[in-house]
Scaffold this motif. Structure first.
Motif, short mmCIF file in Angstrom:
data_model
loop_
_atom_site.label_atom_id
_atom_site.label_comp_id
_atom_site.label_asym_id
_atom_site.label_seq_id
_atom_site.Cartn_x
_atom_site.Cartn_y
_atom_site.Cartn_z
N TYR A 215 35.39 37.68 37.17
CA TYR A 215 34.58 38.46 38.12
C TYR A 215 35.15 39.87 38.32
N GLU A 216 35.88 40.35 37.33
CA GLU A 216 36.39 41.72 37.35
C GLU A 216 35.42 42.58 36.53
N PHE A 217 34.48 43.21 37.22
CA PHE A 217 33.36 43.90 36.57
C PHE A 217 33.55 45.41 36.52
N GLU B 195 51.52 46.93 34.84
CA GLU B 195 51.44 46.74 36.29
C GLU B 195 50.35 47.62 36.89
N ALA B 196 50.26 48.86 36.40
CA ALA B 196 49.24 49.76 36.92
C ALA B 196 47.85 49.27 36.56
N ARG B 197 47.68 48.82 35.34
CA ARG B 197 46.37 48.33 34.91
C ARG B 197 46.01 47.07 35.68
N LYS B 198 47.01 46.25 35.97
CA LYS B 198 46.75 45.04 36.75
C LYS B 198 46.28 45.39 38.16
N TRP B 199 46.90 46.44 38.75
CA TRP B 199 46.49 46.87 40.09
C TRP B 199 45.02 47.27 40.09
N ALA B 200 44.64 48.08 39.11
CA ALA B 200 43.25 48.52 39.04
C ALA B 200 42.31 47.33 38.85
N SER B 201 42.73 46.36 38.04
CA SER B 201 41.90 45.20 37.76
C SER B 201 41.76 44.32 39.01
N VAL B 202 42.85 44.11 39.73
CA VAL B 202 42.80 43.33 40.97
C VAL B 202 41.88 44.00 41.98
N TRP B 203 41.98 45.32 42.07
CA TRP B 203 41.13 46.05 43.01
C TRP B 203 39.65 45.87 42.65
N ALA B 204 39.34 46.00 41.38
CA ALA B 204 37.94 45.86 40.95
C ALA B 204 37.42 44.45 41.24
N ALA C 242 38.52 42.38 43.60
CA ALA C 242 38.37 42.25 45.05
C ALA C 242 37.10 42.95 45.52
N ARG C 243 36.81 44.08 44.90
CA ARG C 243 35.60 44.82 45.27
C ARG C 243 34.35 44.00 44.91
#
Length: 409
Positions: free
Chosen positions: A340-342, A101-110, A112-113
């Motif tokens: 598009y998660e870079f 879940e934590a890794r998914k949060w970071a990935s979603v944020w990246a 979105a950025r």
């Protein structure tokens, strides 16, 4: 250190590296190439589409001993590090015990950025956006993002004189916007420039069409996300080893929500072409064997004098094609945004996955033997074992002796 022992490949007329499109997933292909370089395997033909075309430019545009470093510099330059907000993924597991879940949060944020800010040296939001109802604009301006920075990035990390005059044949696919036809830009037929590679990755409506010689081109993945057909078309009557590196897996779990639907739809859309091509080639080789068996019953004088039978002999001779198929496998935390998660962290994970898969493939030394012309076409995939496949996916039992061993499609 996990690296394969050095070994010498059997003699092949052609060693091709085929790179599919898939955006941010493309660092998996860079990892595969690092493994090829470790083993001393140097392709003499690289064909790419979309992000695969960009990787192609970096590989072909550098000296052999500098290619892995150039790929790493290229990928690090176009990826963002996860900042303090996305970096919650680094400490949340220790606090809450929720690794995925934590890794998914970071990935979603990246991801979105990337949508909001673009990626350095690659694409940036177009301001102002072309708005419907305010009149027509130039075709190369109708997109959400501006990719002009990519030209400088390609020039920085790839030597285009080497691409055009070096030892590697280069082919990249793009779609002609006007007629809808898939075109391949090939350094054996023309001088390639950054625009040819940019056109191959110009996926609408995010990225703008690229103008080349008065025509506009979009991402080749709109028609076919793999250049495998282009390579196979040119290897008739040759012994060819093809490393097919795919970024989308045709196999996956049934979706449970609309986001899952979006992810599975992308996987199926962009992977199915490879599966269709390998099945088509297997059928073609069966037909060639059938013709060869029939010709054994034709009187020798007819074989020598009748043009129809001489042509049939040529068709029956066929090719010996060995496809080593490497397919990226999704991580548990990834979703529909994976292309598009870079983030740098995810890029490195993709890279390591590619390196691990090619090393595992090289552990099967027998896979790299040249197929007989009777076999004609064989495929191997480290993630699929014959005993793990349903009966419908195995080589059909009614095939005659010497039929192709189909391990993955």
């Amino acid at each position: 250190n996990g690296q394969p022992d050095a070994f010498v490949l059997p003699r092949y007329d052609e060693i091709a590296l085929v790179l599919q499109g898939g955006g941010a997933l493309g660092s998996y292909q860079a990892g595969v190439y690092e493994g090829l370089a470790e083993a001393g395997v140097q392709p003499n033909w690289i064909a790419g589409v979309s992000i695969g075309a960009l990787n192609t430019a970096i590989i072909a545009g550098n000296e052999p001993d500098k290619r892995v470093a150039a790929l790493r510099e290229f990928w690090c330059s176009i990826c963002h590090p996860i900042d303090w907000v996305g970096g919650l993924g680094a400490w949340m597991p220790h606090v809450f015990g929720m690794q995925d879940e934590a890794r998914k949060w970071a990935s979603v944020w990246a991801a979105a950025r990337a949508l909001a800010e673009g990626q350095p040296g690659f694409f940036s939001p177009r301001r102002p956006l072309p708005v419907a109802g305010l009149g027509k604009q130039a075709t190369n301006l109708v997109s959400y993002y501006d990719t002009s920075a990519l030209r400088e990035t390609l020039m920085k990390f790839a030597d285009f004189d080497r691409i055009n005059d070096g030892e590697i044949r280069v082919s990249v696919g793009a779609v002609n916007v006007r007629n809808g036809n898939l075109a391949y830009f090939d350094n054996t037929k023309m001088r390639l420039q950054p625009e040819h590679f940019m056109a191959s990755g110009a996926l609408p409506p995010g990225f703008p069409a690229v103008e080349i010689d008065g025509e506009y081109y979009w991402d080749g993945g709109l028609v076919s996300n793999t250049p495998l057909t282009e390579v196979l078309r040119d290897v008739d009557h040759k012994d060819a080893l093809v490393f097919q590196v795919d970024l989308w897996s045709a196999r996956g779990n049934p979706p449970g929500d609309f986001l899952d639907v979006s992810e599975r739809a992308k996987d199926i859309q962009y992977s199915s072409r490879t599966r269709a091509i390998t099945n088509m080639m297997a059928d073609r080789q069966k037909h060639a064997r059938f013709i060869k068996e029939l010709l054994a019953h034709v009187p020798s004088e007819l074989l020598k004098t009748d043009p129809l039978f001489r042509h049939a002999e040529k068709v029956a001779n066929g090719s010996a094609i060995n496809v080593v198929h490497l397919i990226y496998k999704n991580k548990p935390y990834e979703g529909h945004y994976k292309d598009y998660e870079f983030s740098v962290d995810t890029m490195r994970e993709h890279w390591e996955s590619g390196l691990e898969d090619i090393r595992d493939s090289f552990a099967h030394r027998e896979w790299f033997d040249v197929p007989s012309r009777e076999q004609g076409f064989v495929t191997h995939d480290v993630h699929r074992r014959p005993e793990a496949l349903p009966q419908s996916d195995r080589a059909t039992p009614e095939l005659p002796p010497g039929a192709e061993r189909k391990v993955g499609a």
